[in-house]
Write an enzyme that holds these catalytic residues in place. Structure first.
Site, PDB file in Angstrom:
ATOM      1  N   SER A  38       0.826  -1.205   0.000  1.00 36.03           N
ATOM      2  CA  SER A  38       0.000   0.000   0.000  1.00 36.03           C
ATOM      3  C   SER A  38       0.863   1.258   0.000  1.00 36.03           C
ATOM      4  CB  SER A  38      -0.941  -0.008   1.209  1.00 36.03           C
ATOM      5  OG  SER A  38      -1.814  -1.127   1.156  1.00 36.03           O
ATOM      6  N   LYS A 166      12.145  -1.708   1.364  1.00 30.78           N
ATOM      7  CA  LYS A 166      12.688  -1.369   2.696  1.00 30.78           C
ATOM      8  C   LYS A 166      14.201  -1.578   2.746  1.00 30.78           C
ATOM      9  CE  LYS A 166       8.313  -2.306   5.031  1.00 30.78           C
ATOM     10  NZ  LYS A 166       7.621  -2.822   6.202  1.00 30.78           N
ATOM     11  N   SER A 542     -33.154 -37.193  -2.695  1.00 32.62           N
ATOM     12  CA  SER A 542     -32.634 -36.168  -3.628  1.00 32.62           C
ATOM     13  C   SER A 542     -32.760 -34.775  -3.016  1.00 32.62           C
ATOM     14  CB  SER A 542     -33.346 -36.242  -4.979  1.00 32.62           C
ATOM     15  OG  SER A 542     -34.741 -36.376  -4.869  1.00 32.62           O
TER      16      SER A 542
END
Length: 634
Positions: A38, A166, A542
């Protein structure tokens, strides 16, 4: 003054025209939690000057209030729009942002890093040209890095940036960068990920984002923005492929014009090119390439056009127009990768819908050959796929389609799976190849057809499908109906749930997947018996509406009579002729309908019988009356 206004207006018009004709690049960012996805997108928005003054003011205020940078600008807040994301400091949903530079327009998708949001990442990556995979320089290649890289490879994104972020926190060390790149390259080769571009950066500080950084003199490659501006788009690559155009609309505004509209997903087309319509196989020559702005001499991948053909051939929505000398395959059975995206598990044998291009067809999924552990890439045995799981399975369609393997063309090889009842997208897949049996097995022409069988017996065949809870009285009523029909000289057969499980379905248990397969097999047998001219009575719980609809679809319209034996659960449980409810209540019988497995009541049966108001004999007579009403007996 008017002269100045005219000049400004012309400058704006030139700018808008230039902006309109810029190419558009879609890319995703992915990585582990807190790798800086982000923040990177926020930095790109900031550097491209795509923020208004009020947005900058809000960013400054939010950075001081909830930011993580000690009051400095926290670029991540420009993207992490959900309150839950801001509170946890993670990305949950896919966040899309637009920005542009002088050379190109961009749409970036910030995709979530957690494994439980795999479907969100697949959604964000499905239209991307580029993947930017972030790695925290302090942590190196992590399990999530491997998972995201596998998904990028699976989805077929060819252009990958390894963003070692970083780097400022490890002193801009070249040794750290080189070690991470070497580790990642070894892994990338194992998953078939081709070449990638590695860029050392700090999204927070702006190193190697828009300009080369003085902090990394040892790096001589381009900064991220320069690379994004110059990388080849998927649409440009697609233009070198054979021509493909799924038909989205047959355009016939009046009797003198008939064209076929769609977006070209491969190659180029020109007037006088010979095309083949698939799956029909009819050929014709292109007469015109029509657009809103006039006819074109050539159209290429990425453009939406209307083609007119020289001949009146049958072409419908969903067909594919393809170069006659470079055809896609046509088949109805495939092997495919499948990403399951629903909270409800995949049910092998259940009929779903599959949407590929502009065509929607019925599809049945086989049990997975295996599922993939996206963290270790191990192949694991599996009977089904749960939410966010990825596997390889075979699938069968109810009609043949034109396709290319996904690795060649993402548009003609990618598909989604849709639930028939809810219309929700439950899966996304990539076709590998057509199964050999798809080409080698053909319908054999038989001269004594179903109509002949029915005529010999002097009756109209039909499936009478009894459904309801255990203990409702289905078998009792069906048995009485068959006795009455037999006394009338009708040729019948009764398929009872318990009896069939002694033979044909003795290998099946009572999980949802096994119940689906149980009904699929019985529906096929019932269809064969109707083809043989029999009045076929089927007495099965069913429980699932989708399987009953599938059984109805296996026979001709009007040849199916659904009878809902409507008995409230407390009444059925009180009767409990076989002691099954008592076992289920004790926990000795798992997945028992009505107790710990659902029953989906019919919405529009041909006949509903409330057994609290009528006995078995009366109910049987009601079924016979319904068959008389439908014209099957007199």
């Amino acid at each position: 003054m008017a002269h100045v206004s005219d000049l400004i207006a012309k400058d704006i018009a030139r700018y808008l025209e230039a902006h309109e004709h810029k190419s558009l690049l879609r890319f995703i960012t992915c990585g582990s939690v807190d790798d800086g996805k982000s923040t990177l997108i926020g930095r790109l928005l900031y550097e491209s000057k795509m923020l208004f003054e009020d947005q900058l003011a809000a960013l400054e205020a939010d950075s001081k209030k909830v930011g993580t940078q000690g009051g400095a600008l926290d670029f991540a807040l420009l993207v992490d729009g959900l309150a839950a994301e801001r509170e946890q400091g993670i990305t949950i949903d896919v966040a899309y942002r637009f920005f542009s530079t002088d050379r190109r327009k961009f749409i970036v998708a910030d995709t979530p890093g957690h494994e439980q949001y795999t479907r969100n990442m697949v959604t964000g990556a499905s239209t991307a040209d580029v993947a930017v995979i972030l790695i925290d320089a302090r942590k190196g290649v992590l399990t999530q890095t491997r998972r995201h890289s596998y998904l990028v490879s699976l989805i077929g994104i060819r252009n990958v940036v390894l963003a070692v972020n970083k780097l400022d926190m490890v002193g801009y060390s070249q040794d750290v960068f080189d070690r991470i790149v070497a580790d990642y390259r070894a892994f990338a080769q194992d998953i078939g990920l081709g070449e990638f571009t590695a860029i050392p950066m700090s999204a927070l500080r702006g190193d190697n984002i828009t300009e080369s950084s003085a902090n990394t003199p040892w790096y001589d490659g381009p900064p991220l923005m320069t690379w994004l501006e110059g990388v080849e788009l998927d649409a440009e690559t697609a233009q070198r492929q054979p021509f493909r155009m799924p038909v989205q609309w047959v355009n016939r505004p009046h009797l003198d014009f008939r064209g076929f509209s769609g977006r070209i997903v491969g190659g180029a087309v020109r007037p006088r090119d010979r095309l083949r319509a698939l799956p029909s196989g009819r050929e014709s020559i292109v007469e015109r390439i029509v657009t809103h702005d006039g006819d074109l001499d050539v159209a290429v991948a990425g453009q939406s056009v209307t083609l007119t053909l020289a001949d009146e051939i049958d072409v419908s929505r969903g067909d594919v127009l393809a170069a006659a000398d470079a055809l896609p395959e046509v088949a109805d059975q495939f092997e495919a990768n499948l990403v399951w995206m629903s909270d409800e598990a995949m049910l092998p044998g259940r009929p779903y819908l599959m949407k590929i291009g502009a065509r929607t067809v019925g599809v049945t999924l086989a049990a997975p050959k295996y599922k993939v552990n996206v963290n270790t890439l191990e192949h694991l045995a599996a009977k089904t796929l749960e939410l966010n799981e990825i596997g390889v399975c075979n699938l069968s369609l109810d009609r043949a389609i034109a396709f290319d393997p996904y690795e060649r063309n993402r548009d003609t090889g990618g598909f989604i799976v849709v639930d028939r009842l809810s219309n929700h997208t439950v899966g996304a897949g990539m076709l590998h190849f057509a199964l050999r049996r798809s080409h080698n097995i053909h319908w054999q022409a038989i001269e004594v057809d179903p109509r002949s069988h029915a005529a010999l017996k002097g009756q109209r065949p039909v499936v009478v499908w009894f459904t309801g809870l255990s203990g409702a009285g289905k078998s009792t009523i069906a048995n009485l109906v068959e006795k009455r029909l037999h006394s009338l000289g009708r040729h019948t057969f009764l398929l009872d749930g318990d009896n069939v499980r002694h033979g044909l379905n003795k290998d099946l248990g009572f999980t949802e997947a096994d119940r689906v397969e149980n009904i699929r097999r019985v529906a096929e047998v019932a269809r064969l018996m109707v083809d043989a001219g029999l009045i076929t009575l089927v007495s099965f719980i069913s429980p699932f509406r989708a399987e009953r609809d599938m059984a109805r679809a296996r026979v001709a319209e009007g040849q199916f009579c659904e009878v809902f034996i409507d008995t409230p659960l407390p009444v059925a449980e009180q009767r409990d002729p076989k002691g099954l409810y008592r076992k289920a209540r004790r926990g000795d019988l798992k997945n028992f309908t009505g107790i710990d497995s659902p029953y989906e009541a019919p919405e529009a049966p041909e006949l509903r019988i409330d057994t609290t108001l009528s006995g078995a004999e009366e109910a049987a007579e009601a079924v016979l009356d319904q068959l008389r009403l439908m014209g099957f007996i007199s």
